[in-house]
Write a protein that holds these residues in place. Sequence first.
Motif, PDB file in Angstrom:
ATOM      1  N   VAL A  36       0.835  -1.202   0.000  1.00 58.75           N
ATOM      2  CA  VAL A  36       0.000   0.000   0.000  1.00 58.75           C
ATOM      3  C   VAL A  36       0.874   1.259   0.000  1.00 58.75           C
ATOM      4  N   VAL A  37       1.911   1.282   0.814  1.00 57.87           N
ATOM      5  CA  VAL A  37       2.822   2.432   0.857  1.00 57.87           C
ATOM      6  C   VAL A  37       3.472   2.633  -0.512  1.00 57.87           C
ATOM      7  N   ASP A  38       3.940   1.557  -1.115  1.00 56.06           N
ATOM      8  CA  ASP A  38       4.559   1.657  -2.447  1.00 56.06           C
ATOM      9  C   ASP A  38       3.566   2.217  -3.458  1.00 56.06           C
ATOM     10  N   SER A  39       2.315   1.755  -3.394  1.00 57.50           N
ATOM     11  CA  SER A  39       1.274   2.231  -4.300  1.00 57.50           C
ATOM     12  C   SER A  39       1.005   3.714  -4.090  1.00 57.50           C
ATOM     13  N   VAL A  40       0.931   4.138  -2.836  1.00 60.31           N
ATOM     14  CA  VAL A  40       0.718   5.557  -2.516  1.00 60.31           C
ATOM     15  C   VAL A  40       1.834   6.397  -3.109  1.00 60.31           C
ATOM     16  N   GLN A  41       3.065   5.989  -2.885  1.00 66.05           N
ATOM     17  CA  GLN A  41       4.205   6.770  -3.377  1.00 66.05           C
ATOM     18  C   GLN A  41       4.247   6.792  -4.902  1.00 66.05           C
ATOM     19  N   ARG A  42       3.933   5.685  -5.517  1.00 67.84           N
ATOM     20  CA  ARG A  42       3.951   5.596  -6.976  1.00 67.84           C
ATOM     21  C   ARG A  42       2.827   6.437  -7.590  1.00 67.84           C
ATOM     22  N   ASN A  43       1.631   6.385  -6.999  1.00 69.14           N
ATOM     23  CA  ASN A  43       0.469   7.055  -7.588  1.00 69.14           C
ATOM     24  C   ASN A  43       0.331   8.527  -7.214  1.00 69.14           C
ATOM     25  N   GLY A  45       3.179  10.448  -5.963  1.00 68.23           N
ATOM     26  CA  GLY A  45       4.454  11.152  -6.053  1.00 68.23           C
ATOM     27  C   GLY A  45       4.982  11.605  -4.699  1.00 68.23           C
ATOM     28  N   LEU A  46       4.291  11.217  -3.625  1.00 69.05           N
ATOM     29  CA  LEU A  46       4.760  11.584  -2.285  1.00 69.05           C
ATOM     30  C   LEU A  46       6.107  10.922  -2.010  1.00 69.05           C
ATOM     31  N   THR A  47       6.997  11.688  -1.395  1.00 67.41           N
ATOM     32  CA  THR A  47       8.278  11.125  -0.987  1.00 67.41           C
ATOM     33  C   THR A  47       8.489  11.266   0.516  1.00 67.41           C
ATOM     34  N   ASP A  48       7.692  12.138   1.144  1.00 66.89           N
ATOM     35  CA  ASP A  48       7.790  12.327   2.584  1.00 66.89           C
ATOM     36  C   ASP A  48       7.255  11.080   3.288  1.00 66.89           C
ATOM     37  N   PRO A  49       8.078  10.427   4.117  1.00 69.33           N
ATOM     38  CA  PRO A  49       7.653   9.180   4.765  1.00 69.33           C
ATOM     39  C   PRO A  49       6.409   9.328   5.644  1.00 69.33           C
ATOM     40  N   LEU A  50       6.304  10.410   6.400  1.00 67.82           N
ATOM     41  CA  LEU A  50       5.147  10.591   7.277  1.00 67.82           C
ATOM     42  C   LEU A  50       3.870  10.747   6.465  1.00 67.82           C
ATOM     43  N   LYS A  51       3.919  11.572   5.432  1.00 66.81           N
ATOM     44  CA  LYS A  51       2.733  11.767   4.585  1.00 66.81           C
ATOM     45  C   LYS A  51       2.346  10.458   3.902  1.00 66.81           C
ATOM     46  N   SER A  52       3.351   9.726   3.423  1.00 69.62           N
ATOM     47  CA  SER A  52       3.077   8.426   2.778  1.00 69.62           C
ATOM     48  C   SER A  52       2.412   7.470   3.758  1.00 69.62           C
ATOM     49  N   ALA A  53       2.907   7.438   4.998  1.00 72.79           N
ATOM     50  CA  ALA A  53       2.341   6.547   6.016  1.00 72.79           C
ATOM     51  C   ALA A  53       0.912   6.944   6.354  1.00 72.79           C
TER      52      ALA A  53
END
Length: 106
Positions: A36-43, A45-53
């Motif tokens: 899910v985290v990988d999908s969020v970052q891929r879709n 463009g988030l790179t900030d770990p907290l925002k991605s989490a």
Amino acid sequence: MPKEGLRIDILGTSFTIRADEDPLYLNALLSKYQTVVDSVQRNTGLTDPLKSAIVAGIMLCDELEKQQRKINNTSLHEKQGSKEVEQLLLDLITRIDASLQVNHGQ
């Protein structure tokens, strides 16, 4: 079951947790979360770990909520179906009783 340790290395953070769960189950949860985290970052463009989490957590909560609503709707339909069956059976019993009374009265 003794507490098992699970090493978590995600979003630039590493730590170990202990839980009274099967290690295979814990690894499956971690794998699901990583997906899910990988999908969020891929879709997104988030790179900030907290925002991605945070976004990943919201997505998982959304998935859980949809599943719970689906289960609740199924239960509601089953209850409605049971009431319909009950009413049909009561109507049938009433008809049988009426038919028996007519036949006994003749």
